[in-house]
Design an enzyme around this catalytic site. Structure first.
Site, PDB file in Angstrom:
ATOM      1  CG  HIS A  65     -32.114 -64.864  17.196  1.00  0.00           C
ATOM      2  ND1 HIS A  65     -31.941 -66.478  17.333  1.00  0.00           N
ATOM      3  CD2 HIS A  65     -32.861 -64.385  18.218  1.00  0.00           C
ATOM      4  CE1 HIS A  65     -32.689 -66.612  18.455  1.00  0.00           C
ATOM      5  NE2 HIS A  65     -33.309 -65.421  18.968  1.00  0.00           N
ATOM      6  CB  CYS A  74     -28.146 -68.955  17.023  1.00  0.00           C
ATOM      7  SG  CYS A  74     -29.250 -68.145  17.921  1.00  0.00           S
ATOM      8  CB  CYS A 126     -30.907 -67.558  13.016  1.00  0.00           C
ATOM      9  SG  CYS A 126     -29.990 -66.762  14.328  1.00  0.00           S
ATOM     10  CG  ASP A 151     -50.791 -50.498   6.881  1.00  0.00           C
ATOM     11  OD1 ASP A 151     -50.341 -50.003   5.936  1.00  0.00           O
ATOM     12  OD2 ASP A 151     -50.013 -50.274   7.906  1.00  0.00           O
ATOM     13  CG  ASP A 181     -48.748 -56.907  11.473  1.00  0.00           C
ATOM     14  OD1 ASP A 181     -49.995 -56.905  11.740  1.00  0.00           O
ATOM     15  OD2 ASP A 181     -48.157 -56.016  11.501  1.00  0.00           O
ATOM     16  CB  CYS A 214     -31.796 -70.351  17.263  1.00  0.00           C
ATOM     17  SG  CYS A 214     -32.292 -69.237  15.785  1.00  0.00           S
TER      18      CYS A 214
END
Lengths: 407, 407
Positions: free
Chosen positions: A342, A316, A313, A99, A273, A311
């Protein structure tokens, strides 16, 4: 849709498929491609908090956002350049968007004075005085080796009268021209303009026209997600995205929650974002296919189920809610680490899901399914086989184990 | 060396090679083998702070230590058992050793009263009253599914008179018998006795005799690293380890720094645990082949070199000292994560180095080389090409990003 009138060829963008207003595209940079719609995790000061870069990559993220304000203060852009740029400094080989610094100057620093030239402020870290202009912002982002540089603008506050929003937008447009003039073009690097104009359709249209006349590699919609609410944000997108060049990427800054993202993709946005998945992860809030849950709640203490059964990840696949609850109750770093992992995985899987749906021409159907899932809410609690009282919170006599917040 | 007189066959131990007093062995448990000499990272409340279990495994660690005191208070041993034991709860499939809880009761809890039966204390978390006896400690460690259970003992403070150390040791020996009686034997699980007796050779000998008469799967040397200094610790080992059963593992509790470990392996110790690599990692202290360094120091801000050029860990392979310095200055979680990873890797590589040296019959030579390296001290600082002042510390207005300390 308007004709494209971009003047720069620094960043490639292929519009692969559209489905209604939703777009499936690919942004090409010197550090690789980004499949859009894309979500960019926030790596404020050269790290996505609590994550190794390889783990961020595993979530599916292809591009990170860095904050110019934070990096210019610490370790300084010159220091990052000494280490070969932000990619090398932080060990992220993929694309990086930065930014302009303007938003955080207004929200974090002390004693700001703004005029046509730029903004003078005192660092929130040590009180030292800094001056940020469009030219300085371009220089800093160049030193950081950012693939996608953002114009310096003023993020018009909400609410703002038409007069205030008009005046603020017009200065941002003059700063956009100065940013364009100061930006050093090179292959695989580009500059995005930022549409301002508050909630006023005529001002948004004027801002799009001004930016399109200058010509940018991409167009961001700024000044949203600042308190106006989801419906008003969607209303602004409805009158803005149709005016934007179809062959250039569109980036909705600082957005958002999963439902915001689905609604914005529906309205033709390509890039997002937000600190939400990382910041919320550190405080125990998990985004799951059935909405959100707070792992600190006592109902999870004895729950052997994963956060989200669909999920992929590590949080999980390898841990129970009971264990994650324990980590947060005990103030353990691994709790924020796993919930961040996660949440970022959830966000990336959501984007991949939306991309597939656009490719398959079934965006509206899939979006409706996802929105219905989010509205379900978490599974009912399970009874505690041990009937124990909740674990005590980490007491105040222990060293504080809270973790830093994205600013 | 004395003859072995162990009565339990719960844990296998092969003494593969000796070199002087130094021993190369292998401990076998229901959850896998441990090559000795071994260093056990501390996973106080079911997590090695700041590390994923897979990353701990990557450092080379084969066995973890869990703290009974912390786990009995939160989430409770019964809760851990509900989740199938500590291995499953924390996703660590390898062996686990748990301490008895006695040490932390004395160092952390409030309002302790000790008598022959056990110790009553108030939790440092919520003030609730608990009673810990040898029988209760055995039960808790059983619920945790600990592969190596430690007897409840009293860690005799330093300094202590001969009379105090004598009385304390004799009660610990009675508690050792009660621990042995209460321990539930099963294949691949075992119980270690703990030698006490302060700095007094006659008491240490009496303690070894008492424990050997009872018979344990292994023998720990307790009551050291409590302020007596390295030389006195070595002196106690000199009069203790020769009395211990040669065919059973020997564990020096709570030790230590790299030089302590080299000296203790030289004196016949097989197992170690210490919070040093993890706790120091979280505060910015790195153990390297040339000693220790503090990455927060300004001299590292512009340094492109790795922490330790001979280290294989991600912190050393993928990051500069300058970046690690930045992470600590900015209060970022990734700093403690990477330095913990480095320190644990350094410790495991040190142990592997010592094991190879014993196998090759060159322990003394290698130990001397390692000790000479540690005495070198860090490389000289490099000049700063930018000549910038040090980055500001994270200011107090930001959320505190400090991380919890191992207790």
């Amino acid at each position: 849709m308007t004709e494209s009138s971009t003047t720069s060829t620094g960043l490639g963008f292929d519009l692969i498929k559209t489905d209604g207003m939703a777009r499936r595209g690919r942004l090409s940079t010197a550090h690789g491609d980004v499949e859009t719609p894309a979500f960019m995790p926030v790596g404020t000061v050269g790290t996505v908090k609590g994550m190794m870069p390889g783990s961020v990559r595993e979530t599916g993220a292809q591009i990170l956002l860095g904050n110019t304000y934070h990096l210019m203060l610490r370790p300084t852009a010159e220091r990052v350049a000494q280490f070969g740029g932000l990619h090398k400094f932080m060990n992220w080989s993929g694309p990086i968007l930065t930014d302009s610094g303007g938003f955080q100057v207004m929200s974090l620093s002390d004693l700001r004075t703004m005029n046509e030239d730029g903004v003078t402020f005192k660092s929130h870290l040590d009180g030292r005085r800094h001056h940020l202009t469009p030219e300085r912002s371009m220089r800093i982002q160049h030193l950081l080796d950012s693939n996608v540089t953002m114009c310096l603008d003023e993020c018009t506050p909400f609410p703002a009268t038409h007069e205030v929003a008009d005046k603020s937008m017009r200065m941002s447009m003059r700063w956009a021209q100065r940013s364009r003039d100061a930006f050093v073009e090179r292959p695989g690097y580009g500059l995005f303009g930022i549409v301002q104009g508050g909630v006023y359709p005529d001002l948004r249209a004027d801002s799009v026209k001004a930016l399109t006349d200058i010509g940018f590699d991409g167009y961001a919609v700024g000044g949203l997600a600042v308190g106006e609410g989801q419906q008003m944000m969607f209303d602004v997108l409805d009158v803005t995205t149709p005016l934007l060049a179809a062959d250039r990427p569109r980036y909705l800054m600082g957005v958002g929650r999963p439902g915001d993202i689905i609604g914005a993709v529906r309205r033709g946005v390509d890039m997002f974002d937000c600190v939400m998945p990382t910041r919320s992860g550190r405080t125990g809030q998990a985004f799951v296919r059935r909405g959100v849950l707070n792992i600190r709640n006592a109902r999870h203490a004895h729950d052997p189920r994963p956060l989200d059964e669909d999920c992929r990840c590590p949080a999980c696949r390898e841990y129970s809610r009971g264990y994650l609850h324990h980590l947060f109750r005990a103030g353990e770093m691994l709790g924020p680490m796993l919930l961040t992992w996660h949440n970022l995985t959830y966000y990336q899987d959501l984007m991949a899901d939306l991309r597939r749906a656009i490719e398959d021409g079934c965006f509206e159907q899939r979006a409706a399914e996802l929105e219905a899932g989010l509205a379900l809410g978490d599974h009912p609690a399970l009874p505690d086989p041990l009937n124990l009282k909740a674990a005590p919170e980490t007491d105040k006599s222990e060293e504080d184990s809270s973790v830093a917040i994205d600013l």
